[in-house]
Design a protein around this motif. Structure first.
Motif, PDB file in Angstrom:
ATOM      1  N   VAL A 378     -39.224  20.519 -33.634  1.00 13.84           N
ATOM      2  CA  VAL A 378     -38.595  21.243 -34.741  1.00 13.84           C
ATOM      3  C   VAL A 378     -39.637  22.183 -35.347  1.00 13.84           C
ATOM      4  O   VAL A 378     -40.670  21.735 -35.855  1.00 13.84           O
ATOM      5  CB  VAL A 378     -38.058  20.278 -35.818  1.00 13.84           C
ATOM      6  N   SER A 379     -39.345  23.471 -35.273  1.00 15.64           N
ATOM      7  CA  SER A 379     -40.328  24.454 -35.721  1.00 15.64           C
ATOM      8  C   SER A 379     -40.134  24.760 -37.207  1.00 15.64           C
ATOM      9  O   SER A 379     -39.016  24.956 -37.677  1.00 15.64           O
ATOM     10  CB  SER A 379     -40.139  25.703 -34.849  1.00 15.64           C
ATOM     11  N   ILE A 380     -41.248  24.755 -37.931  1.00 12.21           N
ATOM     12  CA  ILE A 380     -41.191  24.965 -39.389  1.00 12.21           C
ATOM     13  C   ILE A 380     -41.269  26.450 -39.710  1.00 12.21           C
ATOM     14  O   ILE A 380     -42.138  27.154 -39.207  1.00 12.21           O
ATOM     15  CB  ILE A 380     -42.348  24.212 -40.078  1.00 12.21           C
ATOM     16  N   GLU A 381     -40.341  26.942 -40.532  1.00 15.01           N
ATOM     17  CA  GLU A 381     -40.406  28.346 -40.925  1.00 15.01           C
ATOM     18  C   GLU A 381     -41.177  28.492 -42.234  1.00 15.01           C
ATOM     19  O   GLU A 381     -42.053  29.331 -42.362  1.00 15.01           O
ATOM     20  CB  GLU A 381     -39.003  28.936 -41.080  1.00 15.01           C
ATOM     21  N   ILE A 382     -40.822  27.672 -43.224  1.00 18.12           N
ATOM     22  CA  ILE A 382     -41.493  27.746 -44.521  1.00 18.12           C
ATOM     23  C   ILE A 382     -41.853  26.334 -44.968  1.00 18.12           C
ATOM     24  O   ILE A 382     -41.057  25.404 -44.826  1.00 18.12           O
ATOM     25  CB  ILE A 382     -40.559  28.351 -45.604  1.00 18.12           C
ATOM     26  N   MET A 383     -43.052  26.172 -45.517  1.00 19.45           N
ATOM     27  CA  MET A 383     -43.475  24.880 -46.056  1.00 19.45           C
ATOM     28  C   MET A 383     -44.095  25.207 -47.404  1.00 19.45           C
ATOM     29  O   MET A 383     -44.972  26.062 -47.498  1.00 19.45           O
ATOM     30  CB  MET A 383     -44.517  24.286 -45.125  1.00 19.45           C
ATOM     31  N   ARG A 384     -43.604  24.568 -48.454  1.00 23.20           N
ATOM     32  CA  ARG A 384     -44.123  24.889 -49.776  1.00 23.20           C
ATOM     33  C   ARG A 384     -44.397  23.603 -50.536  1.00 23.20           C
ATOM     34  O   ARG A 384     -43.542  22.739 -50.640  1.00 23.20           O
ATOM     35  CB  ARG A 384     -43.083  25.740 -50.525  1.00 23.20           C
ATOM     36  N   GLN A 385     -45.607  23.467 -51.070  1.00 26.08           N
ATOM     37  CA  GLN A 385     -45.970  22.242 -51.781  1.00 26.08           C
ATOM     38  C   GLN A 385     -46.144  22.537 -53.271  1.00 26.08           C
ATOM     39  O   GLN A 385     -46.797  23.500 -53.645  1.00 26.08           O
ATOM     40  CB  GLN A 385     -47.270  21.668 -51.221  1.00 26.08           C
ATOM     41  N   THR A 386     -45.551  21.709 -54.114  1.00 26.26           N
ATOM     42  CA  THR A 386     -45.730  21.847 -55.561  1.00 26.26           C
ATOM     43  C   THR A 386     -46.316  20.538 -56.085  1.00 26.26           C
ATOM     44  O   THR A 386     -45.824  19.459 -55.754  1.00 26.26           O
ATOM     45  CB  THR A 386     -44.372  22.082 -56.263  1.00 26.26           C
ATOM     46  N   ILE A 387     -47.388  20.648 -56.875  1.00 29.63           N
ATOM     47  CA  ILE A 387     -48.029  19.434 -57.424  1.00 29.63           C
ATOM     48  C   ILE A 387     -47.536  19.214 -58.850  1.00 29.63           C
ATOM     49  O   ILE A 387     -47.511  20.136 -59.653  1.00 29.63           O
ATOM     50  CB  ILE A 387     -49.574  19.599 -57.473  1.00 29.63           C
ATOM     51  N   HIS A 388     -47.103  18.016 -59.149  1.00 28.71           N
ATOM     52  CA  HIS A 388     -46.705  17.669 -60.517  1.00 28.71           C
ATOM     53  C   HIS A 388     -47.696  16.646 -61.055  1.00 28.71           C
ATOM     54  O   HIS A 388     -48.073  15.723 -60.358  1.00 28.71           O
ATOM     55  CB  HIS A 388     -45.316  17.009 -60.545  1.00 28.71           C
ATOM     56  N   ARG A 389     -48.084  16.796 -62.314  1.00 24.97           N
ATOM     57  CA  ARG A 389     -48.928  15.775 -62.926  1.00 24.97           C
ATOM     58  C   ARG A 389     -48.162  15.178 -64.104  1.00 24.97           C
ATOM     59  O   ARG A 389     -47.709  15.888 -64.999  1.00 24.97           O
ATOM     60  CB  ARG A 389     -50.248  16.378 -63.427  1.00 24.97           C
ATOM     61  N   ASP A 390     -47.984  13.868 -64.085  1.00 24.13           N
ATOM     62  CA  ASP A 390     -47.328  13.193 -65.190  1.00 24.13           C
ATOM     63  C   ASP A 390     -48.328  13.119 -66.336  1.00 24.13           C
ATOM     64  O   ASP A 390     -49.406  12.515 -66.200  1.00 24.13           O
ATOM     65  CB  ASP A 390     -46.888  11.788 -64.755  1.00 24.13           C
ATOM     66  N   SER A 391     -47.994  13.747 -67.459  1.00 27.68           N
ATOM     67  CA  SER A 391     -48.983  13.882 -68.534  1.00 27.68           C
ATOM     68  C   SER A 391     -49.324  12.545 -69.166  1.00 27.68           C
ATOM     69  O   SER A 391     -50.436  12.343 -69.667  1.00 27.68           O
ATOM     70  CB  SER A 391     -48.476  14.849 -69.606  1.00 27.68           C
ATOM     71  N   GLU A 392     -48.391  11.583 -69.120  1.00 28.50           N
ATOM     72  CA  GLU A 392     -48.711  10.271 -69.705  1.00 28.50           C
ATOM     73  C   GLU A 392     -49.594   9.432 -68.788  1.00 28.50           C
ATOM     74  O   GLU A 392     -50.674   8.987 -69.153  1.00 28.50           O
ATOM     75  CB  GLU A 392     -47.423   9.496 -70.020  1.00 28.50           C
ATOM     76  N   SER A 393     -49.071   9.239 -67.556  1.00 27.60           N
ATOM     77  CA  SER A 393     -49.801   8.344 -66.642  1.00 27.60           C
ATOM     78  C   SER A 393     -50.957   9.062 -65.954  1.00 27.60           C
ATOM     79  O   SER A 393     -51.826   8.420 -65.362  1.00 27.60           O
ATOM     80  CB  SER A 393     -48.839   7.819 -65.577  1.00 27.60           C
ATOM     81  N   ASN A 394     -50.911  10.410 -66.032  1.00 25.18           N
ATOM     82  CA  ASN A 394     -51.927  11.211 -65.350  1.00 25.18           C
ATOM     83  C   ASN A 394     -51.884  11.056 -63.830  1.00 25.18           C
ATOM     84  O   ASN A 394     -52.832  11.414 -63.133  1.00 25.18           O
ATOM     85  CB  ASN A 394     -53.336  10.870 -65.899  1.00 25.18           C
ATOM     86  N   VAL A 395     -50.759  10.532 -63.320  1.00 26.33           N
ATOM     87  CA  VAL A 395     -50.620  10.389 -61.874  1.00 26.33           C
ATOM     88  C   VAL A 395     -50.076  11.696 -61.293  1.00 26.33           C
ATOM     89  O   VAL A 395     -49.159  12.283 -61.840  1.00 26.33           O
ATOM     90  CB  VAL A 395     -49.661   9.227 -61.535  1.00 26.33           C
ATOM     91  N   GLU A 396     -50.654  12.145 -60.218  1.00 26.25           N
ATOM     92  CA  GLU A 396     -50.168  13.355 -59.554  1.00 26.25           C
ATOM     93  C   GLU A 396     -49.199  12.999 -58.449  1.00 26.25           C
ATOM     94  O   GLU A 396     -49.422  12.030 -57.715  1.00 26.25           O
ATOM     95  CB  GLU A 396     -51.341  14.123 -58.946  1.00 26.25           C
ATOM     96  N   SER A 397     -48.137  13.760 -58.339  1.00 27.94           N
ATOM     97  CA  SER A 397     -47.272  13.598 -57.182  1.00 27.94           C
ATOM     98  C   SER A 397     -47.038  14.993 -56.615  1.00 27.94           C
ATOM     99  O   SER A 397     -47.237  15.987 -57.309  1.00 27.94           O
ATOM    100  CB  SER A 397     -45.955  12.951 -57.575  1.00 27.94           C
ATOM    101  N   ALA A 398     -46.648  15.057 -55.381  1.00 30.44           N
ATOM    102  CA  ALA A 398     -46.437  16.360 -54.759  1.00 30.44           C
ATOM    103  C   ALA A 398     -45.034  16.424 -54.180  1.00 30.44           C
ATOM    104  O   ALA A 398     -44.508  15.433 -53.674  1.00 30.44           O
ATOM    105  CB  ALA A 398     -47.473  16.589 -53.661  1.00 30.44           C
ATOM    106  N   GLU A 399     -44.434  17.610 -54.320  1.00 32.21           N
ATOM    107  CA  GLU A 399     -43.112  17.840 -53.750  1.00 32.21           C
ATOM    108  C   GLU A 399     -43.282  18.837 -52.610  1.00 32.21           C
ATOM    109  O   GLU A 399     -43.921  19.878 -52.785  1.00 32.21           O
ATOM    110  CB  GLU A 399     -42.221  18.425 -54.853  1.00 32.21           C
ATOM    111  N   LEU A 400     -42.724  18.480 -51.484  1.00 34.69           N
ATOM    112  CA  LEU A 400     -42.880  19.345 -50.319  1.00 34.69           C
ATOM    113  C   LEU A 400     -41.502  19.844 -49.901  1.00 34.69           C
ATOM    114  O   LEU A 400     -40.570  19.053 -49.748  1.00 34.69           O
ATOM    115  CB  LEU A 400     -43.501  18.522 -49.188  1.00 34.69           C
TER     116      LEU A 400
END
Lengths: 437, 437
Positions: A378-400
């Motif tokens: 499966v060939s990828i045309e677009i891949m975009r990553q967004t990083i979210h930081r939870d301001s309370e827990s300070n945990v980072e998660s990423a959305e791809l």
């Protein structure tokens, strides 16, 4: 003036559309006679309950509960009862009596159209059903006649106004499905039991009809893969919007030639479309059908897909055409079905996909995911990553967010399965098909 | 398999469209036979010069300069020579010999269509011309057949790709007309002599055909008011854009019932459309026809309006339909023209207007202008004043933009004349018609 012939018109059913058809037959009798070359006399309206409340006031003496007798004495029969029986038997009786039939019964056509078409061919009468797909929009006749010298390669249709209204509401206001559905019900765009619309069954019946005409082969409801919009979340819509897409419920029929099979893929499912695609601008309860043909290129037909009066326009267009044919003579051939292309299972369909992933924010995640896509072809045309930081827990998660090139449904399913197995994947948030890219 | 009949097809003209028609007739012979019920044998191609360079390589033995002999031996004649003569005489010969005719010759149809339609009716043969309006878009058949049970009230068409491309360029890049025209010429969207397109003559011929079919009355080019786009300035476009409009060259046919007359107004002129109107999204060289009908409501048909291959699709759709008719029997009735509605002069047309005024920045100006509009019976919908200060001279000037409610052309002209006479008016910068509001 010479003597004008009179043709007897039997109307079966007097709901939303039927009542408007009756009204127009009475009010516009002169114009319809001028167009047809014959007076179209409404000889009766068959209903279950004579005194039921109706949208339009009509002469009481027209109503009857004896549909069978009405049909046997008609030159033209309009069937707007819906459902399979007794609609099916009455249409067959009409055909066998040499009457031309106009119907808007998509469910019947999708389930048992082939029988009806064959009987009409044998009897040399016209069976027309423009009202069955996309209400007022003239779409079946252009496919059957205007494009008869071309080869259609793909049809994409917004053919259900209820779901288009709901998705449009979700897109515009950010509402969840259930709230948008409630709003549609409140405004009369959705029925109390919305199953047939929101689960895609109505669109699937129309997809079978569109596919049959476009590819000169008889497809039935069983050939249509169907997925409704109940699982489309506000998050899916927001995420698609951010990436420049809109989500529409599309009825799709397309020719596929691939290693997974050659034939016609007929399917209904929520689909991402780029916002600049002509279908993306089809708002509210409107319908539109987008056609790609080898020579004509891209065509679109847009208009009101439902409603008593608009749909009555399509019924009357068919009626006048049938009447002209009766007056002037000539055969009532309904369609050409010389092709015998197989319907393909959804596994063989071939589209782009949009995949949303909630992933751990770690080095190397993108590479591992990309590797799995590549392994599965499966060939990828677009891949975009967004990083979210939870301001309370300070945990980072990423959305791809990933948009693929065209791939088979099977390859995509295998890819998603493998991706799910990765320890860096928290969840697969959306898997949606994409058209128009 | 049973013996299949062969129909002889004569092709007149081998330009852009003709060459593609010939190619498809040869390459797609089997599919066309399946659709038609007869083999369509290209019996010859009549041209002026046999060895002229062409887009497509075609068997040399097909070419002839003797169109007359070719036509006399054909079952189906495709006329793509353009111009009035010899196209007209050859079509009449074909009809008199009982051949069905397919043509894309809008100039001939707009000038002398009535003669051709009558001859075809008398001979009982089919004369079809889907390719004459909006190229590949199936628009004439839907109007004639699908909407035959409805009443069309208005048709708005973007039917000339060259002018739509130029106006779209001006709107997107801010270019002046002459620069946008040069760009269109460079890209092959405009001819070296662009007169027929930019002066609106091509669109006017199409307007006459659309009006005739939509209102069941025969209109010719003489009935069409025509104004091209050469006077549309970059300032007009910018000012319209700022007010939420886009400027399109529209072919308009509408039913008017007013004190200034009842009948059909057929006209071509630059027109402001709100940016959210479906026609506003028709970009580049695409065409679209927007139809309003009493029952169907709003419909739009969109696609490629020109180009050899797309237009060939429309020609072949007509050809297959004509062939089916020949195979199955039945009449070739071309249209119903039972209405005899008069064409109205432009004075009786009735639209909204957009007026741009350069006015002195003085107290009471707005009131004086509004008074003149009221005196002439033109109702103002929107009035917007913008003050500019020249930073060097420190002189203030004001720009006034007015959108009116529907008014007659005559009332508007009187209003503009009177406004010009005011001492507070520096100049009338634009007067443009508005649709879709």
């Amino acid at each position: 003036m010479s003597e004008v012939r009179t043709l007897k018109v039997a109307l079966l059913g007097c709901g939303n559309v039927g009542a408007q058809v009756a009204r127009i037959l009475i009010d516009d009798a002169d114009a319809l006679a001028a167009r047809s070359g014959a007076r179209l006399e409404l000889s009766g309206i068959a209903v279950r309950t004579i005194d039921a409340p109706r949208d339009v006031e009509l002469p009481r003496e027209l109503f009857t509960t004896d549909a069978d007798t009405l049909v046997k004495d008609a030159d033209l029969v309009i069937e707007l009862m819906g459902g399979i029986e007794p609609a099916r038997s009455l249409i067959l009786t009409a055909i066998q009596n040499g009457a031309c039939v106009v119907t808007g019964n998509k469910a019947l056509l999708a389930q048992d159209g082939p029988t009806l078409y064959e009987e009409a061919d044998k009897a040399g009468v016209q069976l027309s059903y423009e009202a069955a797909v996309a209400g007022a929009i003239p779409i079946l006749r252009p496919i059957r006649d205007s494009l008869s010298g071309d080869r259609i390669t793909r049809v994409l249709g917004i053919v259900n106004g209820t779901t288009n209204f709901i998705l449009d509401q979700m897109d515009t206001t950010g509402a969840q499905f259930s709230d948008a559905l409630a709003e549609a019900q409140r405004l009369g765009y959705a029925e109390a039991d919305p199953t047939a619309d929101v689960e895609g069954h109505d669109a699937a019946a129309k997809a079978a009809i569109l596919a049959s005409l476009s590819f000169h082969t008889r497809f039935s409801l069983d050939d249509v893969y169907c997925e409704g919009i109940t699982k489309v979340s506000a998050a899916d819509i927001a995420s698609a919007k951010e990436a420049g897409f809109v989500i529409k419920l599309l009825a799709i029929a397309e020719k596929i030639d691939s290693e997974n099979g050659s034939g016609i893929s007929v399917r209904v499912h929520p689909t991402l479309l780029p916002r600049e695609h002509p279908l993306a601008a089809v708002r509210g309860a409107f319908n539109a059908v987008f056609i790609e043909a080898e020579n004509a290129g891209e065509l679109m037909f847009y208009g009101q897909g439902a409603g008593g009066t608009p749909t009555a326009s399509a019924v009357l267009g068919d009626l006048v055409s049938a009447a002209r044919r009766l007056v002037l003579g000539g055969p009532g051939r309904t369609e050409t079905t010389t092709g015998h292309v197989p319907a393909l299972a959804i596994d063989a369909s071939n589209t782009s996909y949009y995949i949303g992933l909630d992933v751990a924010d770690q080095a190397g995640v993108l590479a591992r995911i990309a590797h799995i896509f590549a392994e599965n072809g499966v060939s990828i045309e677009i891949m975009r990553q967004t990083i979210h930081r939870d301001s309370e827990s300070n945990v980072e998660s990423a959305e791809l967010k990933i948009v693929t090139h065209r791939a088979s449904e099977a390859a995509l399913a295998a890819t998603v399965e493998a991706v799910k197995g990765l320890d860096v994947i928290n969840s697969v948030t959306s898997v949606l098909r994409v058209e128009g890219v």
